[in-house]
Design a protein around this motif. Structure first.
Motif, PDB file in Angstrom:
ATOM      1  N   UNK A 104       0.849  -1.195   0.000  1.00  0.00           N
ATOM      2  CA  UNK A 104       0.000   0.000   0.000  1.00  0.00           C
ATOM      3  C   UNK A 104       0.884   1.244   0.000  1.00  0.00           C
ATOM      4  N   UNK A 105       0.495   2.250  -0.794  1.00  0.00           N
ATOM      5  CA  UNK A 105       1.182   3.534  -0.796  1.00  0.00           C
ATOM      6  C   UNK A 105       0.650   4.379   0.355  1.00  0.00           C
ATOM      7  N   UNK A 106       1.571   5.018   1.088  1.00  0.00           N
ATOM      8  CA  UNK A 106       1.187   5.825   2.239  1.00  0.00           C
ATOM      9  C   UNK A 106       1.979   7.121   2.261  1.00  0.00           C
ATOM     10  N   UNK A 107       1.368   8.172   2.804  1.00  0.00           N
ATOM     11  CA  UNK A 107       2.039   9.449   2.942  1.00  0.00           C
ATOM     12  C   UNK A 107       3.279   9.277   3.813  1.00  0.00           C
ATOM     13  N   UNK A 108       4.348   9.941   3.457  1.00  0.00           N
ATOM     14  CA  UNK A 108       5.634   9.761   4.133  1.00  0.00           C
ATOM     15  C   UNK A 108       5.816  10.713   5.317  1.00  0.00           C
ATOM     16  N   UNK A 109       4.808  11.501   5.674  1.00  0.00           N
ATOM     17  CA  UNK A 109       4.941  12.480   6.751  1.00  0.00           C
ATOM     18  C   UNK A 109       5.309  11.807   8.069  1.00  0.00           C
ATOM     19  N   UNK A 110       4.658  10.689   8.410  1.00  0.00           N
ATOM     20  CA  UNK A 110       4.931  10.000   9.668  1.00  0.00           C
ATOM     21  C   UNK A 110       6.119   9.051   9.571  1.00  0.00           C
ATOM     22  N   UNK A 111       6.677   8.916   8.397  1.00  0.00           N
ATOM     23  CA  UNK A 111       7.788   8.006   8.157  1.00  0.00           C
ATOM     24  C   UNK A 111       9.035   8.510   8.881  1.00  0.00           C
ATOM     25  N   UNK A 112       9.715   7.626   9.581  1.00  0.00           N
ATOM     26  CA  UNK A 112      10.939   7.994  10.300  1.00  0.00           C
ATOM     27  C   UNK A 112      12.027   8.409   9.322  1.00  0.00           C
ATOM     28  N   UNK A 113      12.761   9.443   9.680  1.00  0.00           N
ATOM     29  CA  UNK A 113      13.839   9.953   8.837  1.00  0.00           C
ATOM     30  C   UNK A 113      14.865   8.856   8.544  1.00  0.00           C
ATOM     31  N   UNK A 114      15.128   8.007   9.560  1.00  0.00           N
ATOM     32  CA  UNK A 114      16.091   6.916   9.404  1.00  0.00           C
ATOM     33  C   UNK A 114      15.642   5.923   8.335  1.00  0.00           C
ATOM     34  N   UNK A 115      14.316   5.702   8.231  1.00  0.00           N
ATOM     35  CA  UNK A 115      13.785   4.763   7.238  1.00  0.00           C
ATOM     36  C   UNK A 115      14.077   5.274   5.836  1.00  0.00           C
ATOM     37  N   UNK A 116      13.823   6.556   5.601  1.00  0.00           N
ATOM     38  CA  UNK A 116      14.077   7.148   4.284  1.00  0.00           C
ATOM     39  C   UNK A 116      15.570   7.068   3.967  1.00  0.00           C
ATOM     40  N   UNK A 117      16.410   7.422   4.938  1.00  0.00           N
ATOM     41  CA  UNK A 117      17.856   7.376   4.720  1.00  0.00           C
ATOM     42  C   UNK A 117      18.339   5.960   4.418  1.00  0.00           C
ATOM     43  N   UNK A 118      17.777   4.969   5.123  1.00  0.00           N
ATOM     44  CA  UNK A 118      18.157   3.572   4.877  1.00  0.00           C
ATOM     45  C   UNK A 118      17.737   3.138   3.470  1.00  0.00           C
ATOM     46  N   UNK A 119      16.537   3.536   3.050  1.00  0.00           N
ATOM     47  CA  UNK A 119      16.067   3.183   1.703  1.00  0.00           C
ATOM     48  C   UNK A 119      16.946   3.836   0.632  1.00  0.00           C
TER      49      UNK A 119
END
Length: 133
Positions: A104-119
């Motif tokens: 599922x596609x979800x808004x990234x606002x609540x996404x942890x900064x570390x998750x984005x950096x890891x991806x």
């Protein structure tokens, strides 16, 4: 009555974040009602109301598999793979979506900064897209 008041071992569930899962433990005298193991190996405790024991969720994120209707949920494939620069820029503008393990596609606002950096470090650019209006 709580949604998972009568939950049993091996009940099949569907989590909005991790997808298909199965109840592996039921707790009677605890804040959490059950432990769910998902196909990707994650084990998450949930309350009687279906609220997970991780993150900052206030709403139910897991349902009985037979109760969930996913016809209005966006599972579409990514149409354009974004560059790392574009991903960072869209995140700053709060116009970035991330694909959850459930698909599922979800808004990234609540996404942890570390998750984005890891991806980004793992070059998983296909898991991001510009927010669909």
């Amino acid at each position: 009555m709580a949604y998972f008041k009568k939950v049993k071992l091996k009940d099949k569930l569907y989590g909005m974040v991790f997808g298909a899962g199965k109840v592996t433990q039921v707790f009677e005298d605890s804040h959490y009602k059950m432990m769910v193991t998902f196909k990707n190996g994650h084990e998450i405790p949930y309350t009687e109301d279906g609220i997970p024991g991780w993150g900052n969720f206030k709403k139910q994120t897991i349902f009985y598999k037979k109760d969930i209707d996913l016809t209005d949920v966006d599972f579409s494939p990514v149409s354009k793979v974004l560059s790392p620069k574009k991903i960072i820029k869209l995140r700053e503008k709060k116009k970035l979506e991330v694909r959850l393990p459930s698909g599922i596609w979800s808004n990234c606002i609540k996404c942890a900064k570390e998750y984005v950096e890891e991806m980004l470090e793992n070059e998983n650019y296909h898991l991001f897209r510009k927010k669909v209006d």
